[in-house]
Design an enzyme around this catalytic site. Structure first.
Site, short mmCIF file in Angstrom:
data_model
loop_
_atom_site.label_atom_id
_atom_site.label_comp_id
_atom_site.label_asym_id
_atom_site.label_seq_id
_atom_site.Cartn_x
_atom_site.Cartn_y
_atom_site.Cartn_z
N ASN A 87 2.85 14.66 -38.18
CA ASN A 87 2.33 13.87 -39.13
C ASN A 87 1.83 12.60 -38.83
OD1 ASN A 87 3.18 16.10 -41.15
ND2 ASN A 87 5.16 15.45 -40.57
N GLY A 94 3.55 11.67 -44.39
CA GLY A 94 5.17 12.04 -44.33
C GLY A 94 5.53 11.44 -43.14
N HIS A 142 5.58 12.62 -32.46
CA HIS A 142 6.53 13.63 -32.42
C HIS A 142 5.66 15.05 -32.80
CE1 HIS A 142 7.69 11.53 -35.95
NE2 HIS A 142 7.97 12.58 -36.62
#
Ligand code: 5GP
Ligand code: ZN
Length: 114
Positions: A87, A93, A100
Site C-alpha cells: 500500500n 491505506g 512493507h
C-alpha cells in the site's frame, strides 16, 4: 529512523514473530492478521513509501517478493495461491511509513480489493 515502528522491529527493540531475516530483510507476522498467513516483509533500511525507492533498490524489491514467495512455499500455500500487496499513501491505506510487502494466504481472496 529512531521513531519508526518497523525500524524498531527490524532492530529487535520491539518484539515481533519473526519468520525470516537476513542482512537486508526482515519478515514477521502481522499483529492484526487478515488471513491465516499474514506476513510483512520489510527492508532493514528505512524507506517511507514505494515512491521513495531509487533505481538502486530494484534488487531489494525483487528480493522482498522472492522472500514472500519462499515463505508462502514454506507454509505450503504456493500452489493454492497467495497475494502480495504494498500500500502506498493514504488512499491505499498505508498506515506505517516504512515500506512493507504484505503476504496473505490461506483463504480465498476477493478481487478487486476493498
Ligand atoms: P499498511 O496499512 O501500512 O499497509 O499496513 C501496516 C500493517 O502493520 C497492518 O496490517 C498492521 O496490522 C501492521 N502492524 C501495525 N503495527 C504493528 C506492530 O506493532 N507489530 C506488527 N507485527 N504488525 C503491526
Ligand atoms: Zn523505518
Amino acid at each position: 529512523m529512531s521513531s519508526c515502528l518497523f525500524c524498531k522491529i527490524a532492530a529487535g527493540t520491539i518484539p515481533a514473530t519473526i519468520v525470516h531475516q537476513d542482512d537486508t530483510l526482515v519478515a514477521f507476522a502481522d499483529i492484526n492478521p487478515q488471513a491465516p498467513l499474514h506476513v510483512l516483509v520489510i527492508p532493514r533500511r528505512h524507506i517511507a513509501t514505494l515512491s521513495d525507492l531509487g533505481p538502486g533498490d530494484d534488487a531489494l524489491v525483487g528480493s522482498m517478493h522472492r522472500t514472500a514467495a519462499a515463505i508462502a512455499q514454506a507454509h505450503e500455500y504456493a500452489d493454492r495461491g497467495f497475494r502480495t500487496v504494498m500500500n502506498c499513501n493514504a488512499d491505499a491505506g498505508q498506515t506505517v511509513f516504512h515500506i512493507h510487502l504484505h503476504l496473505l494466504a490461506g483463504r480465498g481472496l476477493t478481487w478487486p480489493p476493498g
